[in-house]
Design a protein around this motif. Structure first.
Motif, PDB file in Angstrom:
ATOM      1  N   MET A   1       0.905  -1.089  -0.071  1.00 45.85           N
ATOM      2  CA  MET A   1       0.085   0.104   0.003  1.00 45.85           C
ATOM      3  C   MET A   1       0.887   1.107   0.049  1.00 45.85           C
ATOM      4  O   MET A   1       2.058   1.270   0.586  1.00 45.85           O
ATOM      5  N   LYS A   2       0.410   2.107  -0.512  1.00 48.41           N
ATOM      6  CA  LYS A   2       1.221   3.503  -0.585  1.00 48.41           C
ATOM      7  C   LYS A   2       0.133   4.642   0.012  1.00 48.41           C
ATOM      8  O   LYS A   2      -0.898   4.685  -0.308  1.00 48.41           O
ATOM      9  N   ALA A   3       0.649   5.493   0.841  1.00 47.06           N
ATOM     10  CA  ALA A   3      -0.209   6.792   1.168  1.00 47.06           C
ATOM     11  C   ALA A   3       0.114   7.721   0.385  1.00 47.06           C
ATOM     12  O   ALA A   3       1.151   8.209  -0.308  1.00 47.06           O
ATOM     13  N   ILE A   4      -1.059   8.797   0.111  1.00 44.77           N
ATOM     14  CA  ILE A   4      -0.838  10.122  -0.542  1.00 44.77           C
ATOM     15  C   ILE A   4      -1.965  11.034   0.483  1.00 44.77           C
ATOM     16  O   ILE A   4      -2.705  10.402   1.153  1.00 44.77           O
ATOM     17  N   PHE A   5      -1.369  12.025   0.358  1.00 52.11           N
ATOM     18  CA  PHE A   5      -2.216  13.096   1.143  1.00 52.11           C
ATOM     19  C   PHE A   5      -2.661  14.154   0.002  1.00 52.11           C
ATOM     20  O   PHE A   5      -1.976  14.471  -1.083  1.00 52.11           O
ATOM     21  N   VAL A   6      -4.085  14.379   0.247  1.00 48.21           N
ATOM     22  CA  VAL A   6      -4.584  15.477  -0.741  1.00 48.21           C
ATOM     23  C   VAL A   6      -5.191  16.632   0.198  1.00 48.21           C
ATOM     24  O   VAL A   6      -5.930  16.317   0.981  1.00 48.21           O
ATOM     25  N   GLN A   7      -4.972  17.757  -0.474  1.00 45.23           N
ATOM     26  CA  GLN A   7      -5.640  18.873   0.167  1.00 45.23           C
ATOM     27  C   GLN A   7      -6.751  19.466  -0.786  1.00 45.23           C
ATOM     28  O   GLN A   7      -6.458  19.251  -2.101  1.00 45.23           O
ATOM     29  N   PHE A   8      -7.630  19.749  -0.344  1.00 39.65           N
ATOM     30  CA  PHE A   8      -9.069  20.110  -0.954  1.00 39.65           C
ATOM     31  C   PHE A   8      -9.269  21.503  -0.749  1.00 39.65           C
ATOM     32  O   PHE A   8      -9.205  22.069   0.464  1.00 39.65           O
ATOM     33  N   LYS A   9      -9.539  22.193  -1.760  1.00 39.77           N
ATOM     34  CA  LYS A   9     -10.118  23.621  -1.898  1.00 39.77           C
ATOM     35  C   LYS A   9     -11.576  23.400  -2.220  1.00 39.77           C
ATOM     36  O   LYS A   9     -12.053  22.721  -3.299  1.00 39.77           O
ATOM     37  N   CYS A  10     -12.586  23.700  -1.326  1.00 38.19           N
ATOM     38  CA  CYS A  10     -13.928  23.373  -1.500  1.00 38.19           C
ATOM     39  C   CYS A  10     -14.700  24.814  -1.758  1.00 38.19           C
ATOM     40  O   CYS A  10     -14.285  25.947  -1.512  1.00 38.19           O
ATOM     41  N   ASP A  11     -15.981  24.727  -2.711  1.00 38.50           N
ATOM     42  CA  ASP A  11     -16.644  25.983  -2.565  1.00 38.50           C
ATOM     43  C   ASP A  11     -16.966  26.358  -1.119  1.00 38.50           C
ATOM     44  O   ASP A  11     -17.198  25.690  -0.262  1.00 38.50           O
ATOM     45  N   PRO A  12     -17.178  27.900  -1.154  1.00 37.12           N
ATOM     46  CA  PRO A  12     -17.732  28.231   0.234  1.00 37.12           C
ATOM     47  C   PRO A  12     -18.899  27.607   0.829  1.00 37.12           C
ATOM     48  O   PRO A  12     -19.758  27.176   0.246  1.00 37.12           O
ATOM     49  N   LYS A  44      -5.846  11.892   4.027  1.00 38.43           N
ATOM     50  CA  LYS A  44      -4.814  10.735   3.794  1.00 38.43           C
ATOM     51  C   LYS A  44      -5.587   9.720   3.206  1.00 38.43           C
ATOM     52  O   LYS A  44      -6.664   9.036   3.869  1.00 38.43           O
ATOM     53  N   PHE A  45      -5.046   8.986   2.235  1.00 35.68           N
ATOM     54  CA  PHE A  45      -5.583   7.788   1.512  1.00 35.68           C
ATOM     55  C   PHE A  45      -4.344   6.739   1.383  1.00 35.68           C
ATOM     56  O   PHE A  45      -3.347   7.073   1.195  1.00 35.68           O
ATOM     57  N   TYR A  46      -4.660   5.574   1.487  1.00 34.76           N
ATOM     58  CA  TYR A  46      -4.006   4.408   1.224  1.00 34.76           C
ATOM     59  C   TYR A  46      -4.517   3.638  -0.129  1.00 34.76           C
ATOM     60  O   TYR A  46      -5.702   3.289  -0.186  1.00 34.76           O
ATOM     61  N   LEU A  47      -3.462   3.731  -1.193  1.00 34.18           N
ATOM     62  CA  LEU A  47      -3.940   3.034  -2.430  1.00 34.18           C
ATOM     63  C   LEU A  47      -3.172   1.716  -2.547  1.00 34.18           C
ATOM     64  O   LEU A  47      -1.903   1.899  -2.118  1.00 34.18           O
ATOM     65  N   PRO A  48      -3.456   0.999  -3.428  1.00 35.94           N
ATOM     66  CA  PRO A  48      -2.683  -0.397  -3.706  1.00 35.94           C
ATOM     67  C   PRO A  48      -1.554   0.198  -4.467  1.00 35.94           C
ATOM     68  O   PRO A  48      -1.850   0.924  -5.150  1.00 35.94           O
ATOM     69  N   ASP A  49      -0.516  -0.769  -4.192  1.00 34.40           N
ATOM     70  CA  ASP A  49       0.690  -0.565  -5.005  1.00 34.40           C
ATOM     71  C   ASP A  49       0.721  -0.269  -6.479  1.00 34.40           C
ATOM     72  O   ASP A  49       1.295   0.581  -6.998  1.00 34.40           O
ATOM     73  N   VAL A  74       2.810  12.908  -2.652  1.00 33.10           N
ATOM     74  CA  VAL A  74       3.085  11.524  -2.872  1.00 33.10           C
ATOM     75  C   VAL A  74       4.070  11.082  -1.792  1.00 33.10           C
ATOM     76  O   VAL A  74       4.940  11.880  -1.625  1.00 33.10           O
ATOM     77  N   THR A  75       3.837  10.153  -0.969  1.00 34.56           N
ATOM     78  CA  THR A  75       4.919  10.042  -0.006  1.00 34.56           C
ATOM     79  C   THR A  75       5.851   8.889  -0.352  1.00 34.56           C
ATOM     80  O   THR A  75       5.650   7.918  -1.172  1.00 34.56           O
ATOM     81  N   PHE A  76       7.018   8.739   0.255  1.00 35.16           N
ATOM     82  CA  PHE A  76       7.858   7.781  -0.117  1.00 35.16           C
ATOM     83  C   PHE A  76       8.269   6.839   1.035  1.00 35.16           C
ATOM     84  O   PHE A  76       8.391   5.573   1.027  1.00 35.16           O
ATOM     85  N   LYS A  77       8.429   7.201   2.405  1.00 40.56           N
ATOM     86  CA  LYS A  77       8.869   6.436   3.397  1.00 40.56           C
ATOM     87  C   LYS A  77       8.284   7.146   4.570  1.00 40.56           C
ATOM     88  O   LYS A  77       8.085   8.358   4.826  1.00 40.56           O
TER      89      LYS A  77
END
Length: 80
Positions: A1-12, A44-49, A74-77
């Motif tokens: 599994m690999k972790a990614i972090f995503v920031q969101f800008k949302c409508d008001p 934070k999301f965990y995606l399959p490799d 995208v994270t490495f370690k």
């Protein structure tokens, strides 16, 4: 599994609704926080490799009603 972090800008006024949709509909979600600054949410999301990160972000996240923009890290370690 690999972790990614995503920031969101949302409508008001839509950040809490976007967070609720992410938590309820995406099993890849590990955590989601409201934040201050340029973005409204950090998730934070965990995606399959073998997962295509770009496809996940563009088809699963950027299409959520109320999402204006995303920024993906995208994270490495992981260190403990």
């Amino acid at each position: 599994m690999k972790a990614i972090f995503v920031q969101f800008k949302c409508d008001p006024g839509e950040a809490y609704e976007v967070a609720d949709i992410v938590v309820r509909t995406l099993e890849e979600t590990s955590e989601i926080y409201s934040t201050s600054g340029h973005y409204d949410l950090l998730a934070k999301f965990y995606l399959p490799d073998e997962a295509d990160i770009g496809h996940f972000v563009t088809s699963q996240l950027q299409t959520i009603k109320g999402v204006k923009d995303t920024f993906t890290l995208v994270t490495f370690k992981a260190f403990s």
